[in-house]
Design a protein around this motif. Structure first.
Motif, PDB file in Angstrom:
ATOM      1  N   ILE A 277     101.739  32.668  22.195  1.00  0.00           N
ATOM      2  CA  ILE A 277     102.409  31.962  21.091  1.00  0.00           C
ATOM      3  C   ILE A 277     101.414  31.657  19.982  1.00  0.00           C
ATOM      4  O   ILE A 277     101.686  31.869  18.796  1.00  0.00           O
ATOM      5  CB  ILE A 277     103.080  30.665  21.599  1.00  0.00           C
ATOM      6  CG1 ILE A 277     104.234  30.993  22.552  1.00  0.00           C
ATOM      7  CG2 ILE A 277     103.587  29.830  20.424  1.00  0.00           C
ATOM      8  CD1 ILE A 277     104.859  29.772  23.198  1.00  0.00           C
ATOM      9  N   GLU A 278     100.244  31.163  20.361  1.00  0.00           N
ATOM     10  CA  GLU A 278      99.207  30.858  19.358  1.00  0.00           C
ATOM     11  C   GLU A 278      98.805  32.117  18.610  1.00  0.00           C
ATOM     12  O   GLU A 278      98.559  32.097  17.398  1.00  0.00           O
ATOM     13  CB  GLU A 278      97.979  30.236  20.042  1.00  0.00           C
ATOM     14  CG  GLU A 278      98.185  28.815  20.549  1.00  0.00           C
ATOM     15  CD  GLU A 278      98.248  27.815  19.411  1.00  0.00           C
ATOM     16  OE1 GLU A 278      97.886  28.173  18.268  1.00  0.00           O
ATOM     17  OE2 GLU A 278      98.659  26.676  19.661  1.00  0.00           O
ATOM     18  N   LYS A 279      98.730  33.230  19.321  1.00  0.00           N
ATOM     19  CA  LYS A 279      98.339  34.485  18.691  1.00  0.00           C
ATOM     20  C   LYS A 279      99.382  34.930  17.671  1.00  0.00           C
ATOM     21  O   LYS A 279      99.053  35.565  16.667  1.00  0.00           O
ATOM     22  CB  LYS A 279      98.159  35.558  19.774  1.00  0.00           C
ATOM     23  CG  LYS A 279      97.485  36.827  19.295  1.00  0.00           C
ATOM     24  CD  LYS A 279      97.177  37.734  20.468  1.00  0.00           C
ATOM     25  CE  LYS A 279      96.381  38.950  20.019  1.00  0.00           C
ATOM     26  NZ  LYS A 279      96.053  39.849  21.134  1.00  0.00           N
ATOM     27  N   ILE A 280     100.651  34.600  17.921  1.00  0.00           N
ATOM     28  CA  ILE A 280     101.721  34.953  16.992  1.00  0.00           C
ATOM     29  C   ILE A 280     101.700  34.063  15.753  1.00  0.00           C
ATOM     30  O   ILE A 280     101.801  34.548  14.624  1.00  0.00           O
ATOM     31  CB  ILE A 280     103.089  34.845  17.696  1.00  0.00           C
ATOM     32  CG1 ILE A 280     103.232  35.932  18.778  1.00  0.00           C
ATOM     33  CG2 ILE A 280     104.238  34.952  16.694  1.00  0.00           C
ATOM     34  CD1 ILE A 280     104.436  35.752  19.682  1.00  0.00           C
ATOM     35  N   VAL A 281     101.549  32.751  15.955  1.00  0.00           N
ATOM     36  CA  VAL A 281     101.741  31.819  14.834  1.00  0.00           C
ATOM     37  C   VAL A 281     100.478  31.582  14.019  1.00  0.00           C
ATOM     38  O   VAL A 281     100.562  31.259  12.828  1.00  0.00           O
ATOM     39  CB  VAL A 281     102.305  30.464  15.330  1.00  0.00           C
ATOM     40  CG1 VAL A 281     103.607  30.667  16.077  1.00  0.00           C
ATOM     41  CG2 VAL A 281     101.300  29.707  16.188  1.00  0.00           C
ATOM     42  N   ALA A 282      99.290  31.737  14.635  1.00  0.00           N
ATOM     43  CA  ALA A 282      98.044  31.418  13.927  1.00  0.00           C
ATOM     44  C   ALA A 282      97.848  32.222  12.638  1.00  0.00           C
ATOM     45  O   ALA A 282      97.488  31.656  11.599  1.00  0.00           O
ATOM     46  CB  ALA A 282      96.846  31.588  14.860  1.00  0.00           C
ATOM     47  N   PRO A 283      98.080  33.552  12.632  1.00  0.00           N
ATOM     48  CA  PRO A 283      97.869  34.301  11.381  1.00  0.00           C
ATOM     49  C   PRO A 283      98.800  33.871  10.249  1.00  0.00           C
ATOM     50  O   PRO A 283      98.522  34.149   9.080  1.00  0.00           O
ATOM     51  CB  PRO A 283      98.151  35.759  11.788  1.00  0.00           C
ATOM     52  CG  PRO A 283      97.977  35.799  13.262  1.00  0.00           C
ATOM     53  CD  PRO A 283      98.424  34.463  13.742  1.00  0.00           C
ATOM     54  N   LEU A 284      99.896  33.199  10.584  1.00  0.00           N
ATOM     55  CA  LEU A 284     100.860  32.770   9.562  1.00  0.00           C
ATOM     56  C   LEU A 284     100.588  31.358   9.064  1.00  0.00           C
ATOM     57  O   LEU A 284     101.319  30.840   8.212  1.00  0.00           O
ATOM     58  CB  LEU A 284     102.286  32.837  10.138  1.00  0.00           C
ATOM     59  CG  LEU A 284     102.741  34.193  10.665  1.00  0.00           C
ATOM     60  CD1 LEU A 284     104.110  34.074  11.301  1.00  0.00           C
ATOM     61  CD2 LEU A 284     102.762  35.228   9.549  1.00  0.00           C
ATOM     62  N   GLY A 285      99.544  30.728   9.614  1.00  0.00           N
ATOM     63  CA  GLY A 285      99.242  29.363   9.205  1.00  0.00           C
ATOM     64  C   GLY A 285     100.206  28.352   9.800  1.00  0.00           C
ATOM     65  O   GLY A 285     100.291  27.217   9.324  1.00  0.00           O
TER      66      GLY A 285
END
Length: 461
Positions: A157-165
């Motif tokens: 989940i973190e890998k999905i949302v982190a690049p989007l801020g």
């Protein structure tokens, strides 16, 4: 971004250690593992973790992860080298499986990666670490894949949302996001979710579904497409309604393809997923508040701002709150040809929901004023439904034809006739009702002249 940084981000900043066992004594035969069934699950996971950790400790941190083939070759070389150093001999199939799992963790999204690459899957649902379901051809199926534990799900989940801020934690336990391919993601975590971290991914085809495909699937008829094409080009205001998973966004993408290339289009979404092919498109995306509760940008804020951007058309991915008032006002103030979607059970319910959402703006408007606003702003409601066999069809193409007293009057131009079921499949067809819409003058003013046969006039029924 380097591979090492991506993995550290995926592991939520945890320190990685080698965790490898002491080397074997000289002359000791190599340890052989044939499959996970030959050893315990924990032993296999430990092997995977040790190989993956050693791989990360030696990999080039400046490698360009966008060059997938090159990165895979480098990982393969290091993978083979590490297995040799560990004196491990795996069966060919198990060796390939272990390698693909490690590559998925480094370059992709772990156990979800093979599901994301399967184009026959339209939805992925993770209900905690051990329960993964998919939707294929409208049917839900459980798949024999699992995460290691809830922490593993959280890393993905973190890998999905982190690049989007975006962020997700106990203070903000749910989030909407998107994958690089445009697929829509929703995640919700404990303590809100009682089954562990939950991920729902709505996948979109790498190549957007075409109108020809929709016709071949039986979702819509050529006559209805001809009518809707004319409506879009003549700048008719359209709302696409339907339940969850009924294909609203897919139809919105198809209709947007009828917009002329010389128009400026502004799209507004919670998570950008529309795939417009025109050249002059400005894509706006809402933003949740930061950890201090500041910086939120809502759909309503973006609709208001879009009016200052000289749009020819405004397309809102979905109206779900008080932004409905601003969207209606935009449609009523010279931004004809705008489109949006809304959740509802029928065209009449769509109008009722618009009224309710407009009241949420807190303007204390009388209900008649709201209905007049709706009836003058919206020209057409297209309703979609997911049928019992999983197919998606357009069931109503309904004109908003004005007010009769205090009631908004509606007229079906096309209506789906359900004929029954055959071999588990729905049998039916979208048919014209024989009525022309009152906005025909709008089409003719745009030099669009539809033959009477489109509306079923002059045809034997």
């Amino acid at each position: 971004m380097s591979i090492l940084k991506r993995i550290q981000g995926a592991d939520n900043g945890q320190q990685l250690s080698s965790g490898s066992e002491p080397p074997q004594a000289p002359g000791t035969p190599p340890r052989r593992m044939t499959s996970p069934s030959a050893v315990s699950y924990d032993t296999y996971q430990d092997l995977k973790t040790r190989v993956q950790t050693k791989l990360l400790s030696v990999i080039d941190t400046h490698m360009d992860v966008t060059k997938v083939a090159e990165v895979r070759r480098t990982i393969q070389e290091l993978f083979d080298q590490i297995l040799a150093e560990e004196s491990l001999v795996l069966a060919r199939a198990e060796r390939a499986r272990l390698f693909e799992q490690i590559v998925a963790e480094i370059l992709g999204f772990g156990p979800l990666q093979p599901l994301l690459e399967d184009e026959s899957i339209t939805e992925i649902m993770v209900n905690g670490a051990k329960n993964i379901y998919i939707e294929r051809k409208g049917k839900l199926l459980r798949v024999p894949l699992t995460f290691e534990n809830d922490d593993h799900v959280m890393r993905i989940i973190e890998k999905i949302v982190a690049p989007l801020g975006r962020r997700i934690d106990e203070s903000s336990p749910y989030v909407d996001a998107r994958l690089p391919d445009g697929s829509r993601v929703n995640a919700i975590i404990p303590p809100i979710s009682l089954v562990g971290p939950v991920i729902t991914i709505r996948k979109f085809a790498k190549t957007p579904i075409t109108v020809e495909q929709m016709i071949s699937y039986g979702s819509i008829t050529p006559e209805c497409v001809q009518f809707l094409d004319a409506c879009v080009r003549a700048r008719v205001n359209i709302i696409i309604s339907g339940g969850t998973g009924s294909g609203k966004t897919t139809l919105l993408n198809v209709l947007s393809g009828f917009i002329p290339d010389d128009e400026r289009i502004v799209t507004i979404e919670n998570a950008a997923e529309l795939q417009l092919r025109q050249e002059h498109v400005v894509t706006l995306e809402s933003r949740p508040p930061n950890i201090e509760g500041r910086g939120e940008v809502t759909i309503r804020d973006l609709v208001i701002n879009a009016l200052r951007m000289r749009p020819d058309r405004i397309i809102v991915g979905e109206i779900r709150d008080e932004a409905a008032l601003d969207m209606l006002q935009a449609m009523n103030t010279g931004h004809d040809g705008s489109m949006t979607t809304a959740h509802s059970n029928s065209p009449r319910d769509t109008i009722s929901r618009l009224e309710t959402m407009t009241l949420m703006a807190g303007m204390d408007l009388p209900i008649r004023a709201i209905r007049e606003q709706v009836s003058s702003a919206i020209d057409l409601v297209i309703h979609q439904a997911r049928m019992r066999d999983g197919s998606r069809v357009v069931t109503n193409v309904t004109e908003i034809s004005g007010m009769e007293g205090d009631i908004i009057s509606m007229t079906d131009i096309f209506l789906y006739e359900l004929q029954g079921y055959e071999n588990g499949k729905v049998v039916g067809r979208l048919r014209p009702t024989g009525l022309r819409p009152r906005f025909m003058d709008k089409l003719e003013a745009a030099n669009i002249h539809l033959p009477p046969a489109v509306f079923g006039i002059g045809q034997r029924r």
